[in-house]
Write a protein that holds these residues in place. Structure first.
Motif, PDB file in Angstrom:
ATOM      1  N   ALA A 141      12.296  21.664 -22.805  1.00  0.00           N
ATOM      2  CA  ALA A 141      12.110  21.801 -21.401  1.00  0.00           C
ATOM      3  C   ALA A 141      10.228  21.966 -21.613  1.00  0.00           C
ATOM      4  CB  ALA A 141      11.972  23.619 -21.304  1.00  0.00           C
ATOM      5  N   ASP A 142      10.015  21.650 -22.400  1.00  0.00           N
ATOM      6  CA  ASP A 142       8.723  21.920 -22.927  1.00  0.00           C
ATOM      7  C   ASP A 142       7.679  20.592 -21.924  1.00  0.00           C
ATOM      8  OD1 ASP A 142       6.335  21.684 -23.970  1.00  0.00           O
ATOM      9  OD2 ASP A 142       6.879  20.475 -25.995  1.00  0.00           O
ATOM     10  N   PRO A 143       6.833  21.408 -20.827  1.00  0.00           N
ATOM     11  CA  PRO A 143       6.229  19.978 -19.965  1.00  0.00           C
ATOM     12  C   PRO A 143       5.145  19.810 -20.630  1.00  0.00           C
ATOM     13  CG  PRO A 143       5.431  22.990 -19.652  1.00  0.00           C
ATOM     14  CD  PRO A 143       6.435  22.567 -20.437  1.00  0.00           C
ATOM     15  N   ALA A 144       4.553  19.828 -21.726  1.00  0.00           N
ATOM     16  CA  ALA A 144       3.372  18.493 -22.705  1.00  0.00           C
ATOM     17  C   ALA A 144       3.964  17.925 -22.800  1.00  0.00           C
ATOM     18  CB  ALA A 144       2.888  20.064 -24.362  1.00  0.00           C
ATOM     19  N   LEU A 145       5.284  17.474 -22.859  1.00  0.00           N
ATOM     20  CA  LEU A 145       5.718  16.001 -22.296  1.00  0.00           C
ATOM     21  C   LEU A 145       5.447  15.253 -21.698  1.00  0.00           C
ATOM     22  CD1 LEU A 145       8.249  15.240 -20.449  1.00  0.00           C
ATOM     23  CD2 LEU A 145       9.137  16.542 -22.696  1.00  0.00           C
ATOM     24  N   VAL A 146       4.346  15.720 -20.517  1.00  0.00           N
ATOM     25  CA  VAL A 146       4.758  14.753 -19.166  1.00  0.00           C
ATOM     26  C   VAL A 146       3.082  14.002 -19.479  1.00  0.00           C
ATOM     27  CG1 VAL A 146       3.993  15.035 -16.986  1.00  0.00           C
ATOM     28  CG2 VAL A 146       5.925  16.690 -17.365  1.00  0.00           C
ATOM     29  N   PRO A 147       2.396  15.168 -19.458  1.00  0.00           N
ATOM     30  CA  PRO A 147       0.684  14.379 -19.861  1.00  0.00           C
ATOM     31  C   PRO A 147       1.130  13.305 -21.007  1.00  0.00           C
ATOM     32  CG  PRO A 147       0.781  16.666 -20.294  1.00  0.00           C
ATOM     33  CD  PRO A 147       2.026  16.785 -19.898  1.00  0.00           C
ATOM     34  N   LEU A 148       1.973  13.767 -22.044  1.00  0.00           N
ATOM     35  CA  LEU A 148       2.420  12.592 -23.209  1.00  0.00           C
ATOM     36  C   LEU A 148       3.147  11.192 -22.968  1.00  0.00           C
ATOM     37  CD1 LEU A 148       1.927  11.974 -26.118  1.00  0.00           C
ATOM     38  CD2 LEU A 148       4.514  13.065 -26.127  1.00  0.00           C
ATOM     39  N   TYR A 149       3.653  11.734 -21.620  1.00  0.00           N
ATOM     40  CA  TYR A 149       4.203  10.587 -21.689  1.00  0.00           C
ATOM     41  C   TYR A 149       2.803   9.193 -20.944  1.00  0.00           C
ATOM     42  CZ  TYR A 149       6.290   7.234 -17.860  1.00  0.00           C
ATOM     43  OH  TYR A 149       6.621   6.619 -16.909  1.00  0.00           O
ATOM     44  N   PHE A 150       2.591  10.245 -19.831  1.00  0.00           N
ATOM     45  CA  PHE A 150       1.393   9.046 -19.075  1.00  0.00           C
ATOM     46  C   PHE A 150       0.043   8.773 -20.215  1.00  0.00           C
ATOM     47  CE2 PHE A 150       2.653  11.947 -15.274  1.00  0.00           C
ATOM     48  CZ  PHE A 150       2.401  10.929 -14.614  1.00  0.00           C
ATOM     49  N   VAL A 151      -0.374   9.957 -20.927  1.00  0.00           N
ATOM     50  CA  VAL A 151      -1.760   9.192 -22.187  1.00  0.00           C
ATOM     51  C   VAL A 151      -0.621   7.628 -23.028  1.00  0.00           C
ATOM     52  CG1 VAL A 151      -1.411  10.740 -24.119  1.00  0.00           C
ATOM     53  CG2 VAL A 151      -3.343  10.260 -23.576  1.00  0.00           C
ATOM     54  N   ALA A 152       0.293   7.767 -23.119  1.00  0.00           N
ATOM     55  CA  ALA A 152       1.436   6.856 -24.188  1.00  0.00           C
ATOM     56  C   ALA A 152       0.926   6.307 -23.006  1.00  0.00           C
ATOM     57  CB  ALA A 152       2.546   7.036 -23.756  1.00  0.00           C
ATOM     58  N   ARG A 153       1.292   5.952 -22.121  1.00  0.00           N
ATOM     59  CA  ARG A 153       1.329   4.708 -20.953  1.00  0.00           C
ATOM     60  C   ARG A 153      -0.109   4.120 -20.190  1.00  0.00           C
ATOM     61  NH1 ARG A 153       3.018   5.661 -14.615  1.00  0.00           N
ATOM     62  NH2 ARG A 153       1.226   6.808 -13.968  1.00  0.00           N
ATOM     63  N   GLU A 154      -1.747   5.045 -20.745  1.00  0.00           N
ATOM     64  CA  GLU A 154      -2.128   4.495 -20.824  1.00  0.00           C
ATOM     65  C   GLU A 154      -3.197   4.022 -22.004  1.00  0.00           C
ATOM     66  OE1 GLU A 154      -5.914   3.802 -19.019  1.00  0.00           O
ATOM     67  OE2 GLU A 154      -4.523   4.924 -18.630  1.00  0.00           O
ATOM     68  N   ALA A 155      -2.262   4.349 -23.215  1.00  0.00           N
ATOM     69  CA  ALA A 155      -2.397   3.862 -24.087  1.00  0.00           C
ATOM     70  C   ALA A 155      -1.673   2.104 -24.390  1.00  0.00           C
ATOM     71  CB  ALA A 155      -2.293   4.952 -25.778  1.00  0.00           C
ATOM     72  N   ARG A 156      -0.722   1.857 -23.770  1.00  0.00           N
ATOM     73  CA  ARG A 156      -0.747   0.176 -23.999  1.00  0.00           C
ATOM     74  C   ARG A 156      -0.951  -0.171 -23.580  1.00  0.00           C
ATOM     75  NH1 ARG A 156       1.190  -3.180 -25.546  1.00  0.00           N
ATOM     76  NH2 ARG A 156       4.435  -3.734 -26.187  1.00  0.00           N
ATOM     77  N   LYS A 157      -1.802   0.298 -22.872  1.00  0.00           N
ATOM     78  CA  LYS A 157      -2.565  -1.434 -21.743  1.00  0.00           C
ATOM     79  C   LYS A 157      -3.647  -1.793 -22.930  1.00  0.00           C
ATOM     80  CE  LYS A 157      -2.716   1.439 -17.675  1.00  0.00           C
ATOM     81  NZ  LYS A 157      -3.222   2.558 -16.700  1.00  0.00           N
TER      82      LYS A 157
END
Length: 643
Positions: free
Chosen positions: A350-366
């Motif tokens: 229940a750490d909301p910070a994992l949501v933006p982490l998911y999105f920045v990881a998706r961006e980085a993988r590009k």
């Protein structure tokens, strides 16, 4: 790097179950989209998915290795990276005439295991969870890295012993193993208090985790014999006055950190770096660019003022000369991603910070296949603001138990919000009673209102008491760091780091969490970690000239997410209300009470944001893994092998 799944059968039927194992491992496709497959002999079956990072054309898994005369004695499946593999390979060649067929790090593990036995895990600098099957002795050896960077779930039932990088694969193989999939009520209560499920528990009774810094031997039909090989310790270190002695320590920190980053840059693919506005990630990026002048850094934030470090991160990237990529996350995509993210998590966090982490990881993988990050610096070097609490509570340290009880009664009589109430409440408790990590979602009064079956005897002390017992006589900050290494770090920080990056087939490396870095960090005296003015004092001094000045002495912001505001407004309120209304977890939670909490939060009567997020995350998890009502839209990511 990969997702691994294995079963040591109880009745030598590995060949029969291998096809089903291949199906079960497919749900971890995101962990290794480059290669997949299965292997078996009579006793053991492996399934694996590979993310190729080092020795891309070779080092296929499962990897077979053995000494002269029995070149396929061992079968390895391995998730992680060994950063000192070149040095270990040279030592094994020199001292044991070891022969290697690949240029990767996987063979190093097996050869080290053959010549050094279980002691080999103490020689590995890296992140790892691996299994080695000895076809000659017919025994299985599994191990996990010292800090728990890489996960390893385990289960033991009538059908044998199973292990996997993700719990969902063991859920798929539950019938093969014959394990209990009921929900663990104690683990559920621990989750609500801590906002994560502490090791070795999971929310499924029949599935546990091999703890960080541990290994186990398992033989067909037998129970795992688990041994802890690494226990982090912060021994009492005397404070030595004098600028020259202090500077030696700062130089040592800088040296070992630079060495760690250099080794973490070893890869046959492009390595980037996450970059926030804080000192930790900035230090890693500043050291990494020395080895890759074309370094790309990545950050994320929100449009709401006060909830973003995007501008500071951009200034840092410019200062060190890195190309910078930014991802801004809005509330709509934030909410839409929750079911997919919870599916990747296996157990709720229940750490909301994992949501933006998911999105920045998706961006980085590009752009890249590997990123460095700054996790672990706070736990090793004393970075959390709450570590300064012992300084403010020092006047209470001499209180007798009776005086503490009196202070507690005084605190209870003061109304909420009255100045001094919190100080009295905290001062009336011992360190063991009051501190159980950075996250404190629920107190007993709230638990009673939302849990159908509340057990007051199940507390955070179930988790922390054995940890505190190891640190008798240490200074209070060291004891808090020790607790966080076993709880917050491996329960929240490293889970979200692993799961959110691997969800996007991106490997994350954490140079602070290196055994050699820890050997330096553990010797820093109390007064050089925390002062009345700052945290991580010694680290900040060590990074003079490495980290740009605008970051070096900046206060820690953390990663605030505006859920408190969003849950009160049009961004998330209706979404949260629908999650409560549709949940089938009413036999566990009092959903009416949860709904009332949401209304109180919306009206501003109270700030229930953290507790609401903990509950709603659990409801989404229950909807996915228990009710099967929520069906996340999971992308079958396909990426080129050699970005």
């Amino acid at each position: 790097m990969c997702g691994l799944l294995g079963i040591l059968t109880a009745d030598r039927n590995a060949a029969a179950i291998a096809p089903e194992l291949g199906e079960a491992v497919h749900c971890m496709r995101h962990r290794g989209p480059d290669e997949s497959g299965t292997w078996h002999d009579d006793d053991v079956a492996y399934g694996f998915n590979r993310l190729a990072i080092i020795d891309i054309a070779h080092s296929h898994q499962p990897l077979r290795w053995g000494p002269a005369g029995n070149p396929e004695r061992y079968a390895l499946t391995f998730n992680g990276e060994i950063y000192n593999y070149l040095e270990l390979r040279e030592e094994l060649r020199r001292d044991h005439d070891a022969v290697f067929q690949t240029e990767g790090d996987s063979e190093t593990i097996v050869a080290a295991f053959h010549y050094w036995g279980a002691h080999a895990v103490r020689r590995l600098r890296g992140m790892f969870a691996f299994a080695v099957w000895d076809t000659e002795k017919r025994e299985l050896f599994i191990a996990r890295d010292p800090f728990g960077i890489k996960p390893l779930f385990i289960a033991h039932g009538a059908g044998g012993f199973g292990f996997a990088s993700e719990k969902k694969s063991l859920l798929e193989a539950a019938d093969l193993l014959g394990i209990d999939l009921s929900i663990d009520p104690r683990a559920t209560e621990h989750y609500l208090v801590l906002q994560y499920v502490p090791e070795p528990e999971t929310l499924h009774t029949g599935i546990r985790r091999l703890e960080s810094g541990s290994y186990a031997w398992i033989r067909p039909g037998g129970e795992p014999e688990i041994t802890r090989y690494f226990t982090p310790r912060f021994p009492v270190v005397p404070f030595v006055r004098g600028k020259s002695e202090a500077q030696k320590r700062y130089n040592e920190i800088a040296r070992v950190l630079e060495d760690s980053v250099a080794k973490h840059m070893r890869a046959d693919v492009t390595v980037g770096s996450f970059l926030s506005g804080g000192i930790d990630s900035t230090a890693i990026a500043a050291l990494a660019i020395r080895h890759n002048p074309d370094l790309i850094t990545f950050t994320t934030g929100f449009q709401r003022e006060g909830y973003s470090e995007v501008d500071v991160a951009a200034e840092s990237a410019e200062a060190i000369g890195a190309r910078h990529v930014v991802k801004i996350v809005g509330p709509e995509e934030f909410a839409q991603a929750i079911p997919e993210i919870v599916w990747y998590l296996d157990d709720p966090v229940a750490d909301p910070a994992l949501v933006p982490l998911y999105f920045v990881a998706r961006e980085a993988r590009k752009h890249v296949k590997v990123v460095l990050s700054g996790e672990g610096a706070d736990e090793l070097f004393g970075g959390y603001t709450i570590y300064r609490e012992p300084l403010s509570l020092r006047p209470f340290s001499a209180l007798t138990p009776g005086m503490r009880r009196a202070a507690s009664r005084m605190s209870d009589r003061l109304p909420e919000g009255r100045r001094g109430k919190s100080l009295l409440q905290r001062g009336s408790q011992t360190l063991e009673e009051r501190y159980y990590g950075n996250a404190r979602s629920f107190q007993d009064a709230h638990l009673r209102s939302v849990l159908r079956d509340f057990h007051p005897e199940w507390t955070h002390m179930d988790v922390t008491a054995p940890i505190y017992a190891q640190s008798e006589g240490w200074d209070p900050v060291a004891r808090m760091q020790h607790v966080d290494l076993f709880t917050w770090l491996r329960g929240d920080i490293l889970v979200k780091a692993d799961k959110m990056t691997m969800a996007n087939s991106l490997e994350l490396r954490v140079p602070f969490l290196d055994p050699e870095v820890f050997k330096v960090a553990e010797r820093i005296p109390y007064k050089q970690k925390i002062t009345r003015d700052t945290t991580k004092y010694a680290l900040r001094q060590a990074l003079e000239g490495i980290v740009p000045p605008h970051v070096l002495h900046r206060d820690k912001l953390g990663f605030p997410v505006p859920i408190r505001h969003w849950l009160r407004g049009p961004e998330l309120y209706e979404w949260a209300r629908s999650q409560i209304a549709e949940s089938g977890a009413d036999h566990i939670l009092n959903l009416q009470a949860v709904g009332q909490m949401l209304e109180e939060h919306r009206s501003g009567i109270a700030d229930h944001s953290r507790r609401l997020w903990t509950l709603i995350t659990f409801m989404v998890w229950h909807g996915i893994f228990v009710e099967k009502r929520i069906k996340p839209q999971i992308q079958d990511h396909q990426y080129p092998v050699t970005l």
